[in-house]
Design a protein around this motif. Sequence first.
Motif, PDB file in Angstrom:
ATOM      1  N   GLN A 147      46.012  61.346  51.420  1.00 15.54           N
ATOM      2  CA  GLN A 147      44.877  62.034  52.033  1.00 15.54           C
ATOM      3  C   GLN A 147      43.634  61.140  52.017  1.00 15.54           C
ATOM      4  N   GLN A 169      39.053  66.182  52.410  1.00 18.52           N
ATOM      5  CA  GLN A 169      39.720  67.416  52.801  1.00 18.52           C
ATOM      6  C   GLN A 169      39.246  67.855  54.182  1.00 18.52           C
ATOM      7  N   HIS A 174      40.731  70.273  55.947  1.00 18.12           N
ATOM      8  CA  HIS A 174      41.062  71.662  56.260  1.00 18.12           C
ATOM      9  C   HIS A 174      39.881  72.588  55.974  1.00 18.12           C
ATOM     10  N   GLY A 187      47.411  63.195  47.222  1.00 18.51           N
ATOM     11  CA  GLY A 187      45.969  62.989  47.307  1.00 18.51           C
ATOM     12  C   GLY A 187      45.630  61.583  47.764  1.00 18.51           C
ATOM     13  N   GLN A 205      36.996  65.268  45.475  1.00 12.61           N
ATOM     14  CA  GLN A 205      38.121  65.291  46.404  1.00 12.61           C
ATOM     15  C   GLN A 205      37.770  65.987  47.718  1.00 12.61           C
ATOM     16  N   ARG A 254      34.981  72.946  56.731  1.00 10.61           N
ATOM     17  CA  ARG A 254      35.909  71.911  56.299  1.00 10.61           C
ATOM     18  C   ARG A 254      35.422  71.280  54.992  1.00 10.61           C
ATOM     19  N   GLY A 255      36.389  70.833  54.184  1.00 10.72           N
ATOM     20  CA  GLY A 255      36.074  70.272  52.870  1.00 10.72           C
ATOM     21  C   GLY A 255      34.979  69.221  52.905  1.00 10.72           C
ATOM     22  N   GLN A 310      48.330  67.252  57.714  1.00 10.96           N
ATOM     23  CA  GLN A 310      47.344  66.204  57.963  1.00 10.96           C
ATOM     24  C   GLN A 310      48.003  64.874  58.312  1.00 10.96           C
ATOM     25  N   ILE A 365      49.100  71.963  48.488  1.00  5.92           N
ATOM     26  CA  ILE A 365      48.706  70.576  48.763  1.00  5.92           C
ATOM     27  C   ILE A 365      49.789  69.877  49.573  1.00  5.92           C
TER      28      ILE A 365
END
Lengths: 364, 101
Positions: free
Chosen positions: A139, A45, A47, A136, A41, A60-61, A168, A161
């Motif tokens: 996203q 992401q 953030h 999710g 995941q 960042r993810g 986002q 989340i």
Amino acid sequence: MIEKDVLIIGGGPSGLCAASMLIESGLKVMIVDRGLSLGGQLVKQTHKFFGSKEQYAKTRGFDIAKILIDQVKDHGNLEVLQEATVLGLYKDKVATISYQNEYLKIKAKTIIVATGASEKFLAFENNDLPGIYGAGAVQTLMNQFGVKPADEIIMIGSGNIGLIVSYQLLQAGIKVKAVIEASSKIGGYKVHASKLRRLGVPIYTNKTIKKAIGTTRVEAAEIVSLDEKFNEIEGTSEIIKIDGICISVGLAPSYQLLDMVDAKLGYIPELGGTVALVDEKHMTTVDGIFSCGDSIGIEEASSAMMEGYLTGLYVSKYLNQDHSKYVELVRKYEESLALLRGGPFGSKTRKGLKDMKEMMADVR
Amino acid sequence: MRIKTHPILSFEQKEEIVFTFEGKEVIGQKGDTIASALVNLGVDVFSYSIKLKRPRGFYCAIGNCASCKMIVNGKPNVKTCITKLEPHMDVKIQHDKGVYK
């Protein structure tokens, strides 16, 4: 039959970190992953992470995913099967895998199940209409594929989340009409909630979705107020026109493969619900089958990574091929994990892990 | 619809991929999954539920919920959210449990 020292199911943060320790120990490893790319995941992401430098804070993810993939990429000891689904797992440490229209069988000395979690669903009328997505999924669509899931959306759930994905959505040019929370308090960090409010997104507590309205796709949502016992207050119904509903009501560990090998399971709400029981070395009740990351308890990706590193190290010892820096690294990652779970936000996890320990003692 | 401007991510125009949806030629992009290409085209319904024939979109986008199953190149029950879009794929809405022909 393909033979490996370790088969890792799931190429997300914990699976990748486990792999990095194992290949460094000289073990032959295979990662099997369902998605199009490794990273789990993390790849969607956008953030920045909290925590310390060790857990890639302020990164960042999707950049963390790159770091973790680079750690293992092109290593002679690692084979990766992408777009591959494990269909069956057996006690003798054999896995059946569907890969490119074929069935493969893999036999490993040990297996690490790092399957992560899946999103919980919510019961309300018409909740199956197209246009209702998990947070999710939204996203994934926006951040991984650059596609807008809707133009106007409401978010159900105000945990981290729910709040982060709402932000986002705004970044992607989608209007978030409201965040709806059934409890009387916002679930996530205040800093995320404040950010949303500054951008004009109302967060309603003591409210829930009663019904989705639409024929072939969602066109509106009926929202009602709740009393302190979560009962609907009559006469409070309001209709919000939207073309998307985002559900963010928590995650549930993906323990199903571990259930197939008859690993003992336990219900631990603090860890996300039903999980496979593991010991302090992350081994399930089936000898040689380990698990780490969200599949044994919902936490953040930072903890999943630390758990993954540790599980990789523990497995290297289990196979009598200890990592050359075993003692030093185990201490380091155990300390970071304890730190991550230390503060007030870690209290739920700590309670869950304590229950896990007691249940494990009972089944042994 | 594609996201054009984003404060963090950049989505450059990618190579077009021609495929068919319900018998009609449509266009996706390199890097798409079947599902992301369809959502971009404004497709809502991916399948119909087996008993009540209710429309289904997709829910999880990570290959878990199976709500996005479609018939791809004649093969039913393909999870379109984790299947890469390829040129000339034949994608159809699934109305039943899935029958191999």
